[in-house]
Design an enzyme around this catalytic site. Structure first.
Site, short mmCIF file in Angstrom:
data_model
loop_
_atom_site.label_atom_id
_atom_site.label_comp_id
_atom_site.label_asym_id
_atom_site.label_seq_id
_atom_site.Cartn_x
_atom_site.Cartn_y
_atom_site.Cartn_z
N HIS A 51 -11.73 31.06 5.16
CA HIS A 51 -9.96 31.58 4.24
C HIS A 51 -10.90 31.54 3.07
O HIS A 51 -12.13 31.61 2.53
CB HIS A 51 -8.93 31.40 4.11
P1 TYD Z 1 -5.34 26.00 4.57
O1 TYD Z 1 -5.45 25.52 3.44
O2 TYD Z 1 -5.38 26.45 5.78
O3 TYD Z 1 -6.65 24.29 5.83
P2 TYD Z 1 -8.08 24.25 5.89
O4 TYD Z 1 -8.49 25.17 4.96
O5 TYD Z 1 -8.69 23.07 6.05
O6 TYD Z 1 -7.80 25.00 6.56
O7 TYD Z 1 -4.31 25.45 5.06
C1 TYD Z 1 -3.82 24.59 5.75
C2 TYD Z 1 -1.64 24.62 6.77
O8 TYD Z 1 -1.89 23.25 5.96
C3 TYD Z 1 -1.03 26.30 6.20
O9 TYD Z 1 -0.37 26.07 7.03
C4 TYD Z 1 -1.03 25.56 4.70
C5 TYD Z 1 -0.71 24.34 4.97
N1 TYD Z 1 -0.93 23.93 3.19
C6 TYD Z 1 -0.09 23.71 2.48
O10 TYD Z 1 1.88 23.84 3.48
N2 TYD Z 1 0.14 23.21 1.61
C7 TYD Z 1 -1.31 22.47 1.19
O11 TYD Z 1 -1.29 22.53 -0.19
C8 TYD Z 1 -2.58 23.11 1.48
C9 TYD Z 1 -3.78 22.71 1.50
C10 TYD Z 1 -1.95 23.23 3.17
#
Ligand code: TYD
Length: 133
Positions: A51
């Site tokens: 993303h």
């Molecule tokens: P995401 O940012 O997509 O993780 P990464 O970039 O590490 O793969 O987040 C993963 C999941 O966690 C997504 O469903 C959203 C949730 N999340 C929160 O609820 N709060 C947060 O501060 C973060 C970073 C993620």
């Protein structure tokens, strides 16, 4: 000057017989911090990220283990960074697409400029490719 992903070196205080302390003081960071989160126990088979963010800026730190981060800026500039030391961080500017892989023992701290908001995410790669930067 446009902001680009770049490695940040944190101070490393100590020595091999005592151990070390690293730190991030607000004056030395490229943005105001509003959130810190950490990820761990990520299976080696899993690629995280996939993303970009409209506004969020972040710094990733591998406080344990190793993280490989692939980045792509709007316009197509791609880079690969290896985070393999607790005194090193990767600054990720807004709009940067990122994909991360972790060693089994990796613990990642993320220093973030904004509160969590799903509206700030661009999770569709085709949508990312349409960004002008
Ligand atoms: P995401 O940012 O997509 O993780 P990464 O970039 O590490 O793969 O987040 C993963 C999941 O966690 C997504 O469903 C959203 C949730 N999340 C929160 O609820 N709060 C947060 O501060 C973060 C970073 C993620």
């Amino acid at each position: 000057m446009g902001l680009v992903p770049k490695i940040i070196s944190f101070p490393k205080i100590g020595n091999s017989s005592l151990g070390y302390i690293s730190l991030a003081e607000k004056e030395s960071l490229p943005f105001q911090v509003n959130r810190i989160y950490w990820t761990y126990y990520t299976p080696e088979s899993v690629e995280r990220g996939g993303h970009s963010h409209l506004e969020l800026q972040q710094i990733l730190v591998a406080v344990a283990g190793q993280i490989t981060v692939k980045t792509e800026m709007p316009g197509g500039h791609k880079q690969i960074f290896l985070l393999d030391s607790p005194d090193k961080g990767l600054y990720i500017p807004r709009l940067c697409w990122r994909e991360m892989k972790y060693t089994h023992n990796a613990v990642q701290i993320c220093i973030a400029s904004l509160a969590y908001s799903e509206d700030d995410y661009i999770r569709n790669y085709d949508e990312f490719l349409k960004l002008k930067g």
